[in-house]
Design a protein around this motif. Structure first.
Motif, PDB file in Angstrom:
ATOM      1  N   THR A 142       0.838  -1.200   0.000  1.00  0.00           N
ATOM      2  CA  THR A 142       0.000   0.000   0.000  1.00  0.00           C
ATOM      3  C   THR A 142       0.872   1.248   0.000  1.00  0.00           C
ATOM      4  OG1 THR A 142      -1.734  -1.204   1.182  1.00  0.00           O
ATOM      5  CG2 THR A 142      -1.891   1.204   1.167  1.00  0.00           C
ATOM      6  N   LEU A 143       1.955   1.220   0.745  1.00  0.00           N
ATOM      7  CA  LEU A 143       2.891   2.345   0.745  1.00  0.00           C
ATOM      8  C   LEU A 143       3.450   2.562  -0.653  1.00  0.00           C
ATOM      9  CD1 LEU A 143       4.600   4.521   2.170  1.00  0.00           C
ATOM     10  CD2 LEU A 143       6.255   2.709   2.688  1.00  0.00           C
ATOM     11  N   VAL A 144       3.829   1.492  -1.334  1.00  0.00           N
ATOM     12  CA  VAL A 144       4.368   1.602  -2.696  1.00  0.00           C
ATOM     13  C   VAL A 144       3.307   2.195  -3.628  1.00  0.00           C
ATOM     14  CG1 VAL A 144       5.261   0.301  -4.670  1.00  0.00           C
ATOM     15  CG2 VAL A 144       6.055  -0.239  -2.355  1.00  0.00           C
TER      16      VAL A 144
ATOM     17  N   ALA B 140       8.114   3.576   7.472  1.00  0.00           N
ATOM     18  CA  ALA B 140       7.221   2.967   6.488  1.00  0.00           C
ATOM     19  C   ALA B 140       6.021   2.289   7.142  1.00  0.00           C
ATOM     20  CB  ALA B 140       8.008   1.951   5.663  1.00  0.00           C
ATOM     21  N   PRO B 141       4.816   2.854   6.961  1.00  0.00           N
ATOM     22  CA  PRO B 141       3.621   2.214   7.514  1.00  0.00           C
ATOM     23  C   PRO B 141       3.275   0.930   6.756  1.00  0.00           C
ATOM     24  CG  PRO B 141       3.193   4.519   6.920  1.00  0.00           C
ATOM     25  CD  PRO B 141       4.516   4.137   6.343  1.00  0.00           C
ATOM     26  N   THR B 142       2.838  -0.075   7.487  1.00  0.00           N
ATOM     27  CA  THR B 142       2.434  -1.341   6.887  1.00  0.00           C
ATOM     28  C   THR B 142       1.067  -1.210   6.221  1.00  0.00           C
ATOM     29  OG1 THR B 142       1.321  -2.043   8.903  1.00  0.00           O
ATOM     30  CG2 THR B 142       3.655  -2.678   8.657  1.00  0.00           C
ATOM     31  N   ASN B 143       0.717  -2.218   5.443  1.00  0.00           N
ATOM     32  CA  ASN B 143      -0.628  -2.263   4.846  1.00  0.00           C
ATOM     33  C   ASN B 143      -1.681  -2.188   5.944  1.00  0.00           C
ATOM     34  OD1 ASN B 143       0.696  -2.642   2.432  1.00  0.00           O
ATOM     35  ND2 ASN B 143       0.172  -4.800   2.258  1.00  0.00           N
ATOM     36  N   GLU B 144      -1.454  -2.904   7.033  1.00  0.00           N
ATOM     37  CA  GLU B 144      -2.394  -2.903   8.156  1.00  0.00           C
ATOM     38  C   GLU B 144      -2.562  -1.500   8.740  1.00  0.00           C
ATOM     39  OE1 GLU B 144      -2.308  -5.020  12.433  1.00  0.00           O
ATOM     40  OE2 GLU B 144      -2.158  -6.414  10.737  1.00  0.00           O
ATOM     41  N   ALA B 145      -1.479  -0.731   8.772  1.00  0.00           N
ATOM     42  CA  ALA B 145      -1.561   0.646   9.268  1.00  0.00           C
ATOM     43  C   ALA B 145      -2.457   1.490   8.362  1.00  0.00           C
ATOM     44  CB  ALA B 145      -0.163   1.262   9.354  1.00  0.00           C
ATOM     45  N   PHE B 146      -2.315   1.321   7.047  1.00  0.00           N
ATOM     46  CA  PHE B 146      -3.177   2.058   6.121  1.00  0.00           C
ATOM     47  C   PHE B 146      -4.627   1.605   6.255  1.00  0.00           C
ATOM     48  CE2 PHE B 146       0.820   3.052   3.907  1.00  0.00           C
ATOM     49  CZ  PHE B 146       0.620   4.398   3.610  1.00  0.00           C
ATOM     50  N   GLU B 147      -4.851   0.309   6.473  1.00  0.00           N
ATOM     51  CA  GLU B 147      -6.209  -0.220   6.629  1.00  0.00           C
ATOM     52  C   GLU B 147      -6.889   0.320   7.879  1.00  0.00           C
ATOM     53  OE1 GLU B 147      -5.684  -4.473   6.506  1.00  0.00           O
ATOM     54  OE2 GLU B 147      -4.999  -4.397   4.424  1.00  0.00           O
ATOM     55  N   ALA B 148      -6.105   0.732   8.874  1.00  0.00           N
ATOM     56  CA  ALA B 148      -6.660   1.253  10.127  1.00  0.00           C
ATOM     57  C   ALA B 148      -7.141   2.700   9.999  1.00  0.00           C
ATOM     58  CB  ALA B 148      -5.611   1.153  11.235  1.00  0.00           C
ATOM     59  N   LEU B 149      -6.832   3.360   8.879  1.00  0.00           N
ATOM     60  CA  LEU B 149      -7.330   4.720   8.668  1.00  0.00           C
ATOM     61  C   LEU B 149      -8.857   4.677   8.575  1.00  0.00           C
ATOM     62  CD1 LEU B 149      -4.787   5.973   5.962  1.00  0.00           C
ATOM     63  CD2 LEU B 149      -4.912   6.712   8.354  1.00  0.00           C
ATOM     64  N   PRO B 150      -9.519   5.787   8.884  1.00  0.00           N
ATOM     65  CA  PRO B 150     -10.978   5.805   8.751  1.00  0.00           C
ATOM     66  C   PRO B 150     -11.420   5.367   7.349  1.00  0.00           C
ATOM     67  CG  PRO B 150     -10.211   7.780   9.865  1.00  0.00           C
ATOM     68  CD  PRO B 150      -8.980   7.056   9.379  1.00  0.00           C
TER      69      PRO B 150
ATOM     70  N   VAL C 104      10.006   0.062   9.790  1.00  0.00           N
ATOM     71  CA  VAL C 104       8.593  -0.245   9.568  1.00  0.00           C
ATOM     72  C   VAL C 104       7.816   0.151  10.825  1.00  0.00           C
ATOM     73  CG1 VAL C 104       6.913  -2.049   9.036  1.00  0.00           C
ATOM     74  CG2 VAL C 104       9.200  -2.117   7.992  1.00  0.00           C
ATOM     75  N   ILE C 105       6.695   0.865  10.628  1.00  0.00           N
ATOM     76  CA  ILE C 105       5.876   1.320  11.757  1.00  0.00           C
ATOM     77  C   ILE C 105       4.445   0.811  11.624  1.00  0.00           C
ATOM     78  CG2 ILE C 105       7.294   3.333  12.300  1.00  0.00           C
ATOM     79  CD1 ILE C 105       5.285   5.069  10.748  1.00  0.00           C
ATOM     80  N   ASP C 106       3.726   0.831  12.733  1.00  0.00           N
ATOM     81  CA  ASP C 106       2.382   0.252  12.764  1.00  0.00           C
ATOM     82  C   ASP C 106       1.241   1.258  12.626  1.00  0.00           C
ATOM     83  OD1 ASP C 106       2.484   1.446  15.286  1.00  0.00           O
ATOM     84  OD2 ASP C 106       1.954  -0.372  16.388  1.00  0.00           O
ATOM     85  N   GLU C 107       1.549   2.510  12.296  1.00  0.00           N
ATOM     86  CA  GLU C 107       0.521   3.534  12.094  1.00  0.00           C
ATOM     87  C   GLU C 107       0.948   4.468  10.971  1.00  0.00           C
ATOM     88  OE1 GLU C 107      -0.679   5.778  15.585  1.00  0.00           O
ATOM     89  OE2 GLU C 107      -0.230   4.054  16.863  1.00  0.00           O
ATOM     90  N   VAL C 108      -0.035   5.078  10.339  1.00  0.00           N
ATOM     91  CA  VAL C 108       0.237   6.143   9.361  1.00  0.00           C
ATOM     92  C   VAL C 108       0.327   7.434  10.167  1.00  0.00           C
ATOM     93  CG1 VAL C 108      -0.623   7.423   7.374  1.00  0.00           C
ATOM     94  CG2 VAL C 108      -0.969   4.940   7.501  1.00  0.00           C
TER      95      VAL C 108
END
Length: 185
Positions: free
Chosen positions: A62-64, A86-96, A175-179
């Motif tokens: 998702t970051l890419v 770098a936020p993970t895909n899971e971090a992006f999925e946690a956005l509203p 790698v981080i767990d939040e955007v």
């Protein structure tokens, strides 16, 4: 002023999707040095640039996609050094709900660029070099705050570094767990 920062950033040879110490004398009193005991450290081929490294990691797809939508690929492939959080895909999925889809629209490219460049510091910072309370100036222009717990866990604005010190040819990725969202957004 914001557009001039973007212009300066666009002229940079590498995108900084991460954070590194800027050398400011701000908060040099911080005395806790990060020793990421619980943080997984990964060594990858340092011959790959930041984009190639992220592209080879399914958890960063998702970051890419976002970096591509913001036209920052060439920048991130340039010379560094940079530190990218770098936020993970899971971090992006946690956005509203709907946030990511909206950010990826061409009409929101400037906002997406602001968010992505807030994840980058124009220098290389290994986890062990980060100190509790340290402020890191981002390519976007605002600062991130480093937290270091007694057990060595490193956080950036509260986001936990889950994988530290991934070497790239033009910097380092954590790698981080939040955007991370800039305060000005």
């Amino acid at each position: 002023m914001r557009s001039s920062r973007l212009a300066v950033f666009a002229a940079l040879p590498v995108l900084a999707l991460g954070v590194a110490a800027c050398g400011d004398d701000e908060d040099e009193s911080a005395s806790t040095t990060a020793a990421p005991a619980e943080t997984q450290t990964t060594e990858m081929a340092a011959s790959e640039d930041i984009v190639a490294l992220a592209s080879g990691n399914d958890d960063l797809s998702t970051l890419v996609t976002a970096v591509t939508a913001a036209d920052l690929v060439e920048t991130l492939q340039g010379d560094g050094p940079f530190t990218v959080f770098a936020p993970t895909n899971e971090a992006f999925e946690a956005l509203p709900a709907g946030t990511l889809d909206d950010l990826l629209k061409p009409e929101n490219k400037e906002q997406l660029t602001e968010i992505l460049t807030y994840h980058v510091v124009p220098d290389e910072a290994m986890a062990a070099d980060l100190t509790d309370g340290q402020k890191l100036k981002t390519v976007q222009g605002e600062e991130l705050e480093v937290g270091v717990a007694d057990d060595g866990t490193v956080t950036i604005n509260g986001a936990e570094v889950t994988t530290a010190d991934v070497d790239a040819s033009n910097g380092v990725v954590h790698v981080i767990d939040e955007v991370l969202t800039p305060p000005s957004s």
